[in-house]
Design a protein around this motif. Structure first.
Motif, PDB file in Angstrom:
ATOM      1  N   SER A  20     -12.551  -8.877   3.141  1.00 36.63           N
ATOM      2  CA  SER A  20     -12.489  -7.680   3.977  1.00 36.63           C
ATOM      3  C   SER A  20     -12.301  -8.036   5.445  1.00 36.63           C
ATOM      4  O   SER A  20     -11.514  -7.400   6.157  1.00 36.63           O
ATOM      5  CB  SER A  20     -13.768  -6.871   3.792  1.00 36.63           C
ATOM      6  OG  SER A  20     -13.763  -5.741   4.607  1.00 36.63           O
ATOM      7  N   GLU A  27      -4.589  -6.969   9.813  1.00 34.13           N
ATOM      8  CA  GLU A  27      -4.032  -5.620   9.818  1.00 34.13           C
ATOM      9  C   GLU A  27      -2.970  -5.399  10.896  1.00 34.13           C
ATOM     10  O   GLU A  27      -1.969  -4.743  10.633  1.00 34.13           O
ATOM     11  CB  GLU A  27      -5.157  -4.600   9.959  1.00 34.13           C
ATOM     12  CG  GLU A  27      -4.758  -3.223   9.534  1.00 34.13           C
ATOM     13  CD  GLU A  27      -5.964  -2.311   9.399  1.00 34.13           C
ATOM     14  OE1 GLU A  27      -5.770  -1.194   8.916  1.00 34.13           O
ATOM     15  OE2 GLU A  27      -7.087  -2.714   9.759  1.00 34.13           O
ATOM     16  N   THR A  36      -3.031  -6.175   3.293  1.00 37.24           N
ATOM     17  CA  THR A  36      -4.037  -5.272   3.854  1.00 37.24           C
ATOM     18  C   THR A  36      -3.957  -3.846   3.328  1.00 37.24           C
ATOM     19  O   THR A  36      -4.831  -3.041   3.640  1.00 37.24           O
ATOM     20  CB  THR A  36      -3.915  -5.243   5.386  1.00 37.24           C
ATOM     21  OG1 THR A  36      -2.628  -4.770   5.742  1.00 37.24           O
ATOM     22  CG2 THR A  36      -4.131  -6.624   5.971  1.00 37.24           C
ATOM     23  N   SER A  38      -4.769  -0.956   1.113  1.00 32.19           N
ATOM     24  CA  SER A  38      -5.933  -0.744   0.254  1.00 32.19           C
ATOM     25  C   SER A  38      -5.700   0.363  -0.766  1.00 32.19           C
ATOM     26  O   SER A  38      -5.001   1.334  -0.494  1.00 32.19           O
ATOM     27  CB  SER A  38      -7.152  -0.365   1.093  1.00 32.19           C
ATOM     28  OG  SER A  38      -7.511  -1.395   1.944  1.00 32.19           O
ATOM     29  N   SER A  39      -6.322   0.193  -1.915  1.00 30.06           N
ATOM     30  CA  SER A  39      -6.412   1.241  -2.923  1.00 30.06           C
ATOM     31  C   SER A  39      -7.867   1.675  -2.986  1.00 30.06           C
ATOM     32  O   SER A  39      -8.769   0.839  -3.013  1.00 30.06           O
ATOM     33  CB  SER A  39      -5.979   0.744  -4.286  1.00 30.06           C
ATOM     34  OG  SER A  39      -4.613   0.485  -4.306  1.00 30.06           O
ATOM     35  N   GLN A  40      -8.072   2.966  -3.021  1.00 27.03           N
ATOM     36  CA  GLN A  40      -9.425   3.512  -2.981  1.00 27.03           C
ATOM     37  C   GLN A  40      -9.797   4.078  -4.342  1.00 27.03           C
ATOM     38  O   GLN A  40      -9.057   4.847  -4.937  1.00 27.03           O
ATOM     39  CB  GLN A  40      -9.490   4.597  -1.923  1.00 27.03           C
ATOM     40  CG  GLN A  40     -10.850   5.134  -1.669  1.00 27.03           C
ATOM     41  CD  GLN A  40     -10.846   6.085  -0.486  1.00 27.03           C
ATOM     42  OE1 GLN A  40      -9.879   6.188   0.238  1.00 27.03           O
ATOM     43  NE2 GLN A  40     -11.926   6.799  -0.322  1.00 27.03           N
ATOM     44  N   LYS A  61     -12.928   0.165  -1.916  1.00 26.42           N
ATOM     45  CA  LYS A  61     -11.596  -0.020  -1.348  1.00 26.42           C
ATOM     46  C   LYS A  61     -11.187  -1.466  -1.594  1.00 26.42           C
ATOM     47  O   LYS A  61     -11.812  -2.382  -1.081  1.00 26.42           O
ATOM     48  CB  LYS A  61     -11.594   0.292   0.145  1.00 26.42           C
ATOM     49  CG  LYS A  61     -11.817   1.754   0.442  1.00 26.42           C
ATOM     50  CD  LYS A  61     -11.984   2.007   1.906  1.00 26.42           C
ATOM     51  CE  LYS A  61     -10.640   2.004   2.587  1.00 26.42           C
ATOM     52  NZ  LYS A  61     -10.753   2.382   4.009  1.00 26.42           N
ATOM     53  N   ASN A  63      -8.093  -4.462  -1.753  1.00 29.35           N
ATOM     54  CA  ASN A  63      -6.773  -4.891  -1.340  1.00 29.35           C
ATOM     55  C   ASN A  63      -6.574  -6.325  -1.818  1.00 29.35           C
ATOM     56  O   ASN A  63      -7.478  -6.929  -2.396  1.00 29.35           O
ATOM     57  CB  ASN A  63      -6.571  -4.741   0.175  1.00 29.35           C
ATOM     58  CG  ASN A  63      -7.604  -5.462   0.983  1.00 29.35           C
ATOM     59  OD1 ASN A  63      -8.125  -6.480   0.559  1.00 29.35           O
ATOM     60  ND2 ASN A  63      -7.922  -4.943   2.150  1.00 29.35           N
ATOM     61  N   ASN A  66      -9.111  -8.887  -0.476  1.00 27.89           N
ATOM     62  CA  ASN A  66     -10.412  -8.821  -1.155  1.00 27.89           C
ATOM     63  C   ASN A  66     -10.364  -9.523  -2.510  1.00 27.89           C
ATOM     64  O   ASN A  66     -11.291 -10.234  -2.885  1.00 27.89           O
ATOM     65  CB  ASN A  66     -10.849  -7.383  -1.359  1.00 27.89           C
ATOM     66  CG  ASN A  66     -11.328  -6.730  -0.099  1.00 27.89           C
ATOM     67  OD1 ASN A  66     -11.462  -7.366   0.925  1.00 27.89           O
ATOM     68  ND2 ASN A  66     -11.568  -5.445  -0.168  1.00 27.89           N
TER      69      ASN A  66
END
Length: 80
Positions: A20, A27, A36, A38-40, A61, A63, A66
């Motif tokens: 993260s 970013e 960077t 992200s899928s939530q 979240k 990505n 992560n």
């Protein structure tokens, strides 16, 4: 060192945190957008039973950074 599930969870949490932080640092770089983005995932269980009501909100979240952090943490745990 004896491996147990508590150590694994600590390693995975540190891996997520590291991924993260890396994602936040990368970013501003347009060329690394794929790391960077992200899928939530959200889950919102709630209930009202008359005498008891609750409302929880879980949000994850993820990505690529992560996931790479998780993978590296798991690899380091296996090497321990």
């Amino acid at each position: 060192m004896k491996k147990n599930s508590f150590v694994l969870i600590i390693f995975l949490l540190i891996g997520l945190l590291t991924g993260s932080i890396i994602a936040q640092l990368l970013e501003p770089v347009p060329a690394l957008f794929f790391l960077t983005k992200s899928s939530q995932i959200t889950w919102e269980p709630s209930a009202n039973l008359g005498f008891l009501s609750y409302d929880l909100n879980f949000q994850v979240k993820l990505n690529i950074a992560n996931i790479l952090g998780l993978t590296l943490a798991f690899w380091l745990y296996r090497k321990l």
